[in-house]
Scaffold this motif. Sequence first.
Motif, short mmCIF file in Angstrom:
data_model
loop_
_atom_site.label_atom_id
_atom_site.label_comp_id
_atom_site.label_asym_id
_atom_site.label_seq_id
_atom_site.Cartn_x
_atom_site.Cartn_y
_atom_site.Cartn_z
N LEU A 39 38.01 -111.79 57.58
CA LEU A 39 37.19 -112.55 56.63
C LEU A 39 35.81 -111.94 56.47
CD1 LEU A 39 37.90 -116.34 57.21
CD2 LEU A 39 37.81 -115.16 55.01
N THR A 40 35.23 -111.52 57.56
CA THR A 40 33.89 -110.92 57.51
C THR A 40 33.89 -109.69 56.59
OG1 THR A 40 33.40 -111.68 59.76
CG2 THR A 40 32.04 -109.91 58.88
N GLY A 41 34.91 -108.86 56.75
CA GLY A 41 35.00 -107.68 55.90
C GLY A 41 35.22 -108.03 54.44
N LEU A 42 36.09 -109.00 54.17
CA LEU A 42 36.36 -109.41 52.80
C LEU A 42 35.10 -109.95 52.12
CD1 LEU A 42 39.80 -111.28 52.82
CD2 LEU A 42 39.17 -109.27 51.47
N ILE A 43 34.40 -110.83 52.82
CA ILE A 43 33.22 -111.46 52.24
C ILE A 43 32.15 -110.42 51.94
CG2 ILE A 43 31.33 -113.05 52.76
CD1 ILE A 43 33.42 -114.73 54.32
N ARG A 44 31.94 -109.50 52.87
CA ARG A 44 30.95 -108.44 52.65
C ARG A 44 31.29 -107.60 51.43
NH1 ARG A 44 30.21 -106.44 58.87
NH2 ARG A 44 28.28 -107.56 59.36
N THR A 45 32.59 -107.35 51.23
CA THR A 45 33.03 -106.47 50.15
C THR A 45 33.01 -107.18 48.79
OG1 THR A 45 34.46 -105.26 51.68
CG2 THR A 45 34.92 -105.03 49.32
N LEU A 46 33.39 -108.45 48.78
CA LEU A 46 33.63 -109.15 47.52
C LEU A 46 32.44 -109.89 46.95
CD1 LEU A 46 37.09 -110.78 48.37
CD2 LEU A 46 36.70 -108.87 46.81
N LEU A 47 31.55 -110.36 47.81
CA LEU A 47 30.60 -111.37 47.36
C LEU A 47 29.14 -111.02 47.61
CD1 LEU A 47 32.66 -114.33 48.79
CD2 LEU A 47 32.29 -113.90 46.36
N PRO A 48 28.26 -111.43 46.70
CA PRO A 48 26.81 -111.36 46.96
C PRO A 48 26.43 -112.56 47.83
CG PRO A 48 27.21 -112.25 44.77
CD PRO A 48 28.55 -111.94 45.35
N ILE A 49 26.49 -112.40 49.13
CA ILE A 49 26.43 -113.52 50.07
C ILE A 49 25.23 -114.41 49.84
CG2 ILE A 49 26.29 -114.11 52.52
CD1 ILE A 49 27.79 -111.46 53.07
N GLU A 50 24.07 -113.84 49.64
CA GLU A 50 22.86 -114.64 49.51
C GLU A 50 22.84 -115.47 48.23
OE1 GLU A 50 19.49 -112.12 49.87
OE2 GLU A 50 19.84 -111.65 51.99
N ALA A 51 23.66 -115.08 47.24
CA ALA A 51 23.67 -115.78 45.95
C ALA A 51 24.66 -116.95 45.92
CB ALA A 51 24.02 -114.81 44.84
N VAL A 52 25.44 -117.11 46.97
CA VAL A 52 26.43 -118.19 47.01
C VAL A 52 25.75 -119.51 47.36
CG1 VAL A 52 28.53 -119.06 48.12
CG2 VAL A 52 28.30 -116.61 47.60
N ASP A 53 25.94 -120.52 46.53
CA ASP A 53 25.29 -121.82 46.72
C ASP A 53 26.06 -122.75 47.65
OD1 ASP A 53 23.00 -121.65 44.69
OD2 ASP A 53 24.74 -121.10 43.48
N GLY A 54 27.37 -122.56 47.77
CA GLY A 54 28.14 -123.43 48.64
C GLY A 54 29.45 -122.79 49.04
#
Length: 366
Positions: free
Chosen positions: A211-226
């Motif tokens: 999951l850590t790898g997927l999230i880093r690759t797919l998403l702008p983490i700081e821009a996610v509101d929820g």
Amino acid sequence: MARPATEMDRSARHGAFHPLRVAAVDRLTDDSVAVTFAVPPELRETYRFTPGQHLALRRAGGGAEIRRTYSICGPAQDRDGPQTLRVGVRLVEGGEFSTFALKELAVGHIVDVMAPAGRFVLEPGPGRYVGVVGGSGITPVLSIVSTLLAREPEARFCLIRSDRTVASTMFLEEVADLKDRYPDRFQLVSVLSREEQQAGLPSGRLDQERLTGLIRTLLPIEAVDGWYLCGPYGLVQGAERALHALGVPRKRVHQEIFHVDEGASAAPARAAAPSHAAVTATLDGRSGSWPVQDGESLLEAVLRNRADAPYACKGGVCGTCRAFLVSGEVRMDRNFALEAEEVEAGYVLACQSHPATEQVELDFDR
């Protein structure tokens, strides 16, 4: 302007059930169905729900009352309250209600249904949101994402879902329809743990590292509101740890656990309650005080005197019996329903709480 709560409203928020007619039973997979209930006009306000909430269902079986909670999977689109309510039910080995739902429940049957409850919710608004779900954990998130994308044109949602096989995947067509309808605002990532896919991610368990790898690759983490995590205990806990390691603020993470692993569900040994312990409870504006018998939970003590006390699973998972601890101290055996902020604010699960002082006061109305 919001209207003041009536006695009927307060009753609906707690232990009140109403008989609803089954309007449809749709087979989703070999071991799951979607059940639709018809809501009569006079109860549409009672059953108004926020996307992500669940329903407690009740039936008599084997000389005892059976209650189970199932999440609403349909969008919240009706301004005057829902005309129908749809829930997803997956067969649980040895589960009395799920077996009944898959093998016997039919159109025209009447089922007792409690008003919607739960705090794993998202009020539609602009922003970027992510769901991480496993198995039947898709159910409440389907309601959340379908409502969000339909109501809010400035919202985006990424769904990361884990299932065993394609054949075992609940709401496969409904999720595919969302992808076709909102191609620019809905991102879908599917992982199968026991079956290889022709395209996409390789099979395997969706654990913390993956999951850590997927999230880093797919998403702008700081821009996610929820972040909305739902499913078995292991998946939810792994996702929560992954987000914590990635620096996601705790207040942006929401979770609901559907299944608790055996190791996690083991309750600690119970210490003896104080002698002459008593509980005072306020429910729907009425208060009473009653003794707590040795070994009883506070919910059990209240139920002996107030049959309308709210509960469903009695396992510390659904949160239906949530109450505010006004005074005294309690010991909770398990808690898989309350957020850390709720516990800090003074809320407890009555089904898992035992008196640690001779006098305990609960308020189910807060």
